[in-house]
Design a protein around this motif. Structure first.
Motif, PDB file in Angstrom:
ATOM      1  N   THR A 137       0.830  -1.214   0.000  1.00 25.59           N
ATOM      2  CA  THR A 137       0.000   0.000   0.000  1.00 25.59           C
ATOM      3  C   THR A 137       0.859   1.257   0.000  1.00 25.59           C
ATOM      4  OG1 THR A 137      -1.800  -1.097   1.180  1.00 25.59           O
ATOM      5  CG2 THR A 137      -1.688   1.302   1.364  1.00 25.59           C
ATOM      6  N   LYS A 138       1.981   1.196   0.717  1.00 23.69           N
ATOM      7  CA  LYS A 138       2.821   2.391   0.890  1.00 23.69           C
ATOM      8  C   LYS A 138       3.419   2.885  -0.425  1.00 23.69           C
ATOM      9  CE  LYS A 138       4.132   1.428   5.714  1.00 23.69           C
ATOM     10  NZ  LYS A 138       3.489   0.133   5.961  1.00 23.69           N
ATOM     11  N   GLY A 142       3.323   6.729  -1.251  1.00 28.43           N
ATOM     12  CA  GLY A 142       4.477   7.509  -1.711  1.00 28.43           C
ATOM     13  C   GLY A 142       4.215   8.214  -3.022  1.00 28.43           C
ATOM     14  N   LEU A 143       3.490   7.541  -3.925  1.00 23.47           N
ATOM     15  CA  LEU A 143       3.215   8.139  -5.234  1.00 23.47           C
ATOM     16  C   LEU A 143       2.326   9.365  -5.091  1.00 23.47           C
ATOM     17  CD1 LEU A 143       3.637   7.776  -8.301  1.00 23.47           C
ATOM     18  CD2 LEU A 143       1.512   6.447  -8.336  1.00 23.47           C
ATOM     19  N   VAL A 144       1.309   9.288  -4.239  1.00 19.50           N
ATOM     20  CA  VAL A 144       0.408  10.428  -4.039  1.00 19.50           C
ATOM     21  C   VAL A 144       1.154  11.602  -3.406  1.00 19.50           C
ATOM     22  CG1 VAL A 144      -1.623  11.249  -2.783  1.00 19.50           C
ATOM     23  CG2 VAL A 144      -1.659   9.006  -3.890  1.00 19.50           C
ATOM     24  N   VAL A 145       1.982  11.317  -2.410  1.00 17.56           N
ATOM     25  CA  VAL A 145       2.747  12.384  -1.750  1.00 17.56           C
ATOM     26  C   VAL A 145       3.711  13.037  -2.727  1.00 17.56           C
ATOM     27  CG1 VAL A 145       4.480  12.873   0.015  1.00 17.56           C
ATOM     28  CG2 VAL A 145       2.541  11.392   0.553  1.00 17.56           C
ATOM     29  N   SER A 146       4.432  12.215  -3.477  1.00 15.92           N
ATOM     30  CA  SER A 146       5.444  12.748  -4.393  1.00 15.92           C
ATOM     31  C   SER A 146       4.819  13.578  -5.512  1.00 15.92           C
ATOM     32  CB  SER A 146       6.267  11.602  -4.988  1.00 15.92           C
ATOM     33  OG  SER A 146       7.239  12.091  -5.881  1.00 15.92           O
ATOM     34  N   VAL A 212      -6.817   9.423   1.344  1.00 15.37           N
ATOM     35  CA  VAL A 212      -7.262   8.086   0.919  1.00 15.37           C
ATOM     36  C   VAL A 212      -8.089   8.191  -0.362  1.00 15.37           C
ATOM     37  CG1 VAL A 212      -8.630   6.062   1.551  1.00 15.37           C
ATOM     38  CG2 VAL A 212      -7.163   7.162   3.259  1.00 15.37           C
ATOM     39  N   GLU A 213      -8.892   9.228  -0.467  1.00  9.66           N
ATOM     40  CA  GLU A 213      -9.662   9.436  -1.696  1.00  9.66           C
ATOM     41  C   GLU A 213      -8.726   9.611  -2.886  1.00  9.66           C
ATOM     42  OE1 GLU A 213     -12.091  12.808  -0.902  1.00  9.66           O
ATOM     43  OE2 GLU A 213     -13.591  11.687   0.274  1.00  9.66           O
ATOM     44  N   GLN A 214      -7.645  10.356  -2.684  1.00 15.38           N
ATOM     45  CA  GLN A 214      -6.666  10.560  -3.756  1.00 15.38           C
ATOM     46  C   GLN A 214      -5.958   9.258  -4.136  1.00 15.38           C
ATOM     47  OE1 GLN A 214      -6.111  13.373  -5.659  1.00 15.38           O
ATOM     48  NE2 GLN A 214      -7.994  13.968  -4.599  1.00 15.38           N
ATOM     49  N   MET A 215      -5.740   8.406  -3.169  1.00 13.85           N
ATOM     50  CA  MET A 215      -5.142   7.103  -3.462  1.00 13.85           C
ATOM     51  C   MET A 215      -6.037   6.304  -4.408  1.00 13.85           C
ATOM     52  SD  MET A 215      -3.787   6.004   0.362  1.00 13.85           S
ATOM     53  CE  MET A 215      -3.012   4.471  -0.152  1.00 13.85           C
ATOM     54  N   THR A 227      -8.326  -2.642  -7.465  1.00  9.46           N
ATOM     55  CA  THR A 227      -7.649  -2.075  -6.291  1.00  9.46           C
ATOM     56  C   THR A 227      -8.553  -1.165  -5.477  1.00  9.46           C
ATOM     57  OG1 THR A 227      -5.546  -2.180  -7.487  1.00  9.46           O
ATOM     58  CG2 THR A 227      -5.641  -0.745  -5.553  1.00  9.46           C
ATOM     59  N   ARG A 228      -8.403  -1.270  -4.155  1.00  6.99           N
ATOM     60  CA  ARG A 228      -9.146  -0.408  -3.235  1.00  6.99           C
ATOM     61  C   ARG A 228      -8.288  -0.124  -2.014  1.00  6.99           C
ATOM     62  NH1 ARG A 228     -13.542  -2.071   1.129  1.00  6.99           N
ATOM     63  NH2 ARG A 228     -14.361  -0.016   1.693  1.00  6.99           N
TER      64      ARG A 228
END
Length: 365
Positions: A137-138, A142-146, A212-215, A227-228
């Protein structure tokens, strides 16, 4: 008359002698009794002393010969048996996926190996099964943060909200610890630090719910239909995906230099002022010089089993590997080694580097 007087004198003399004798005998008896009475306490004292010595001897520690190993084992086996921790089957095990065989005898229920450039599937095993993915999951965290291009130097403090209430896992980042966003991201990707990952989501603009919505939005944009996500750490078994979707995620994440660098870092030191914490990569292959790994992430919770995703190069080809629901602690690493050995000894795989023929597909059992 004289004779009578003599007789009386004789009687008196005899009587006096008798008195003396009787008196002497009486004194002798009395003396003997006194002596006997005086001797009795000494005898009693000796008996008491003897009993006291016997009691002390009984209480004193004795040297007992150490029982043999067989005797000790017999004694242990006669006790109440130790209760073992109940086995918690993974979702893959419950679905019967571990009963599926494959030519390489992989320990992972799910496996997928894809050529990163051609998207050719080289090996597949239950690659469409949707399972919990644990700390894989991480990678999306990481992708969303970056991609949000947030300030990596901004300080983030661990709070009570970041404590794991799902599994009760421990963390070396105590409440009150302050690190930069970049350091939190580094620890989340390299060492799978749960509190760091949760803090990244919590401090995202709009809060954890928005993060989480952005993920999930990102997953949908990438075409990850299986994926969820429900939280950013992977501690929840509700975070689920398939090997096919995860291969897509690895391909996209590998394009991000920050994720490549952080996820493949062998180790990292965190300076907390009063002390320094040394963190290491959760993937043992990162420190193996014979492997060329461009991006990686491991994961584990009981529901997911041991998981591993990697981007690597073998025989000059860029590959994406996905292993889910592996049964043993080191089995996911062993599976990666088995796949590599199989590919390196496969003539079709080596010849396909020059474009002469395609690589063989794997078992989809």
């Amino acid at each position: 008359m004289l004779q009578q007087s003599l007789s009386m004198a004789s009687v008196r003399s005899w009587a006096r002698g008798l008195v003396v004798v009787v008196l002497g005998a009486t004194l002798a008896v009395a003396g003997a009794q006194a002596a006997q009475r005086s001797a009795q306490p000494e005898k009693k004292t000796k008996v008491v002393a003897k009993r006291a010595n016997a009691k002390a001897s009984a209480q004193a520690p004795r040297k007992v010969a150490k029982p043999s190993k067989a005797v000790r084992l017999a004694a242990v086996s006669s006790r109440e048996p130790v209760r073992a921790v109940a086995h918690r089957p993974s979702h893959g095990e419950l679905a019967g996926l571990r009963n599926h065989s494959d030519p390489l005898e992989l320990k992972s229920s799910v496996a997928l190996v894809v050529d990163q450039d051609t998207h050719e599937v080289l090996l597949s095993k239950n690659d469409l099964a949707v399972l919990p993915i644990a700390s894989l999951t991480k990678l999306m965290t990481g992708l969303v943060v970056s991609q949000a291009q947030l300030d990596l130097n901004e300080p983030i403090t661990i709070t009570e909200e970041d404590i794991d209430t799902e599994k009760g896992s421990r963390s070396r980042l105590a409440v009150g610890t302050t690190l930069t966003r970049g350091e939190m991201l580094h620890l989340a990707l390299m060492s799978s630090e749960n509190r760091a990952a949760h803090a990244l989501g919590r401090t995202y603009p709009g809060g954890l719910k928005v993060f989480v919505e952005q993920m999930n939005v990102k997953a949908k944009l990438l075409g990850m239909t299986d994926t969820r996500y429900v939280e950013p750490t992977g501690l929840s078994s509700k975070n689920q995906s398939s090997a096919r979707d995860l291969a897509v995620l690895v391909n996209v994440a590998h394009m991000d230099p920050l994720l490549r660098d952080y996820s493949t870092s062998p180790g990292y030191e965190v300076d907390l002022g009063r002390k320094t914490l040394q963190y290491n990569n959760t993937n043992l292959l990162v420190k193996n010089p014979s492997w060329d790994i461009g991006l990686q992430k491991t994961g584990y919770i009981a529901e997911a089993g041991r998981c591993l995703v990697m981007q690597t190069q073998i025989a000059g080809r860029k590959l994406i590997m996905v292993f889910l629901d592996s049964a043993g602690k080191l089995s996911r690493i062993g599976d990666a080694q088995r796949v590599r050995q199989w590919l390196e000894t496969n003539a079709s795989f080596r010849s396909s580097v020059s474009g002469s023929s395609p690589a063989p597909g794997g078992s989809n059992s």
